[in-house]
Write a protein that holds these residues in place. Structure first.
Motif, PDB file in Angstrom:
ATOM      1  N   PRO A 369       0.616  -1.160  -0.004  1.00 40.10           N
ATOM      2  CA  PRO A 369       0.130  -0.218  -0.134  1.00 40.10           C
ATOM      3  C   PRO A 369       0.796   1.571   0.121  1.00 40.10           C
ATOM      4  O   PRO A 369       0.739   2.588  -0.799  1.00 40.10           O
ATOM      5  CB  PRO A 369      -0.777   0.082   1.083  1.00 40.10           C
ATOM      6  N   THR A 388      -6.707  -1.742  -4.204  1.00 40.30           N
ATOM      7  CA  THR A 388      -7.127  -2.303  -3.249  1.00 40.30           C
ATOM      8  C   THR A 388      -8.079  -1.052  -2.053  1.00 40.30           C
ATOM      9  O   THR A 388      -7.568  -0.292  -2.123  1.00 40.30           O
ATOM     10  CB  THR A 388      -6.388  -3.686  -2.156  1.00 40.30           C
ATOM     11  N   GLN A 390      -7.345  -1.212   0.996  1.00 40.28           N
ATOM     12  CA  GLN A 390      -5.652  -0.469   1.835  1.00 40.28           C
ATOM     13  C   GLN A 390      -5.100   0.368   1.058  1.00 40.28           C
ATOM     14  O   GLN A 390      -4.459   1.710   1.379  1.00 40.28           O
ATOM     15  CB  GLN A 390      -4.983  -1.759   1.778  1.00 40.28           C
ATOM     16  N   GLU A 391      -4.373   0.617  -0.178  1.00 38.73           N
ATOM     17  CA  GLU A 391      -3.903   1.208  -1.243  1.00 38.73           C
ATOM     18  C   GLU A 391      -4.263   2.646  -1.235  1.00 38.73           C
ATOM     19  O   GLU A 391      -4.081   3.063  -1.441  1.00 38.73           O
ATOM     20  CB  GLU A 391      -3.821   0.393  -2.683  1.00 38.73           C
ATOM     21  N   SER A 393      -6.868   3.997   0.586  1.00 39.65           N
ATOM     22  CA  SER A 393      -6.670   4.322   2.110  1.00 39.65           C
ATOM     23  C   SER A 393      -5.194   5.335   1.957  1.00 39.65           C
ATOM     24  O   SER A 393      -5.007   6.261   2.453  1.00 39.65           O
ATOM     25  CB  SER A 393      -6.907   3.187   2.974  1.00 39.65           C
ATOM     26  N   ALA A 394      -3.987   4.154   1.921  1.00 39.63           N
ATOM     27  CA  ALA A 394      -2.876   4.877   2.073  1.00 39.63           C
ATOM     28  C   ALA A 394      -2.775   5.893   0.882  1.00 39.63           C
ATOM     29  O   ALA A 394      -1.911   7.202   1.723  1.00 39.63           O
ATOM     30  CB  ALA A 394      -1.703   4.186   2.179  1.00 39.63           C
TER      31      ALA A 394
END
Length: 435
Positions: A369, A388, A390-391, A393-394
């Motif tokens: 991420p 994804t 998580q990616e 969000s990061a």
């Protein structure tokens, strides 16, 4: 009118030059070297560089195999045959110096292989190639190879006279080829068969590692030629039984070789004559290009400036594009530290390629991420793969950080990538501690 009488010296020299297979050796050396170089150029194909870097490299390789092998074989056989036929009496009874007699006996074994090598190099200089040659002919490297052939011939002649068995020249030829292309030939022989461009002009920190090695000093090829000449002279004097003079010369040769071995410049693999000029423009970042790639400067400057603005204080200080540069992104990072990125000449100088180079392998196998977030921030677009949660969000957290926080995190990420450790998580700009 009476015909002009030839001098005895001319008669003897002419007879020695016609000994055994001297002219055929020259033709074999010239033909074999030219065929090796041409086959190598065509084997590399039109998509590879066929400039004087490749041509000089193949010439050096063929000189140290074909040229040395034929020269040692011919000179060793002639030295052994002279000893087997008890041909020492002319040197012992002649009014001339014994060294002169040995030189006349050596003439065929030294001059014919050298003439073959010279003919091959002349053909290389004036022949057309699959592509337009880049750079200039490395004549200094070729001269060192020619001196090496002559020195090996003299040593082989001495070996044949000392051990006059018929199989010795073949063994000596094989041994000479192995030594000339192996590290055991250092430092008298150039330490590498891989010839490279050397670069002059504006200095680049870390340029040698990134693809712009500095040019060797101009005295280096002349020193190697001088050492080879000393080897040849020592072998001739030993053949002429000049023990004192040959011993003094051998001691000087050993001292000169030792001094050359302790000199850092002996590791240079380039040619003094085959150079390219580096020109650097700009500041924060500085873009340095070989003169052959001036047409790419503006595009690389735009991509480098855009990347530096988005990286903040952790941005590279220099971007290097030369004939030998490669995608090289690791280096000393941190505010105020020089950091040079090497750009491959076969890759497009785009913001996407530069960003992928800086983010490193974590972007691909497997994509983390943090790597996704940094790449998206640098290029302002997502990779082709669907991100994804998580990616996403990061990437969102990194975009919402302040400029100072973002620069600090990017510096931490690059330091972790340099040490092949896990990159730190992107902090939450709201102040909530991430798990």
């Amino acid at each position: 009118m009476f015909p002009k009488r030839r001098t005895p010296f001319g008669i003897v020299l002419r007879a020695n030059l016609r000994r055994q297979a001297g002219p055929l050796t020259a033709l074999a050396v010239a033909g074999a070297i030219v065929s090796v170089v041409w086959d190598g150029l065509y084997a590399r194909g039109p998509w590879r560089d066929t400039g004087w870097v490749s041509i000089g490299e193949l010439c050096t390789l063929s000189a140290r195999t074909v040229g040395v092998g034929f020269a040692v074989l011919l000179a060793g056989w002639q030295g052994g045959s002279a000893r087997r036929d008890d041909a020492d009496w002319p040197a012992l009874t002649s009014a001339r110096s014994s060294a002169v007699c040995e030189l006349m006996g050596l003439a065929s074994g030294v001059l014919w292989p050298s003439a073959g090598y010279l003919a091959a190099m002349t053909a290389m200089v004036f022949s057309p190639f699959p592509q337009e040659p880049v750079g200039r002919a490395p004549l200094d490297t070729m001269a060192v190879d020619g001196a090496m052939i002559a020195a090996c011939s003299c040593l082989a002649y001495l070996t044949g006279r000392t051990v006059p068995f018929r199989g010795v020249p073949l063994i000596a030829a094989a041994a000479a080829v192995v030594v000339s292309v192996s590290p055991y030939g250092e430092p008298l022989i150039a330490p590498s068969l891989h010839l490279r461009f050397t670069y002059t002009g504006d200095p680049v920190p870390g340029g040698g590692a990134a693809g712009a090695p500095a040019g060797p000093p101009i005295w280096l090829p002349w020193s190697r030629i001088g050492l080879f000449t000393a080897v040849a002279a020592t072998a001739v004097l030993l053949s002429a039984r000049r023990w004192l003079t040959s011993g003094v010369l051998a001691l000087g040769l050993a001292a000169g070789t030792s001094l050359l071995a302790m000199t850092p410049e002996t590791g240079a693999t380039g040619s003094v004559l085959n150079t390219r000029e580096l020109r650097c423009t700009g500041h924060d970042p500085t873009v340095c290009l070989s003169t052959a790639y001036e047409d790419r400067r503006r595009r690389l400057e735009r991509a480098a400036a855009l990347l530096s603005r988005r990286l903040g204080g952790a941005a590279p200080t220099h971007y290097l594009l030369t004939e030998d540069s490669r995608q090289s992104c690791r280096g000393t990072k941190g505010s105020g530290s020089p950091w040079t990125i090497g750009v491959s000449p076969r890759a497009e100088a785009s913001i996407q390629n530069l960003a992928a180079c800086i983010v490193g392998p974590a972007l691909y196998e497997p994509a983390s991420p943090e790597a996704y977030a940094l790449y998206r921030w640098l290029v302002q677009e997502a990779p082709a793969d669907r991100p994804t949660a998580q990616e996403r969000s990061a990437a969102d957290r990194l975009a919402r950080l302040s400029a100072r926080q973002r620069a600090t995190w990017i510096g931490q990420y690059l330091l972790a990538a340099e040490h092949h450790s896990r990159p730190p998580a992107v902090p939450d700009p709201s102040g909530v501690r991430l798990p």
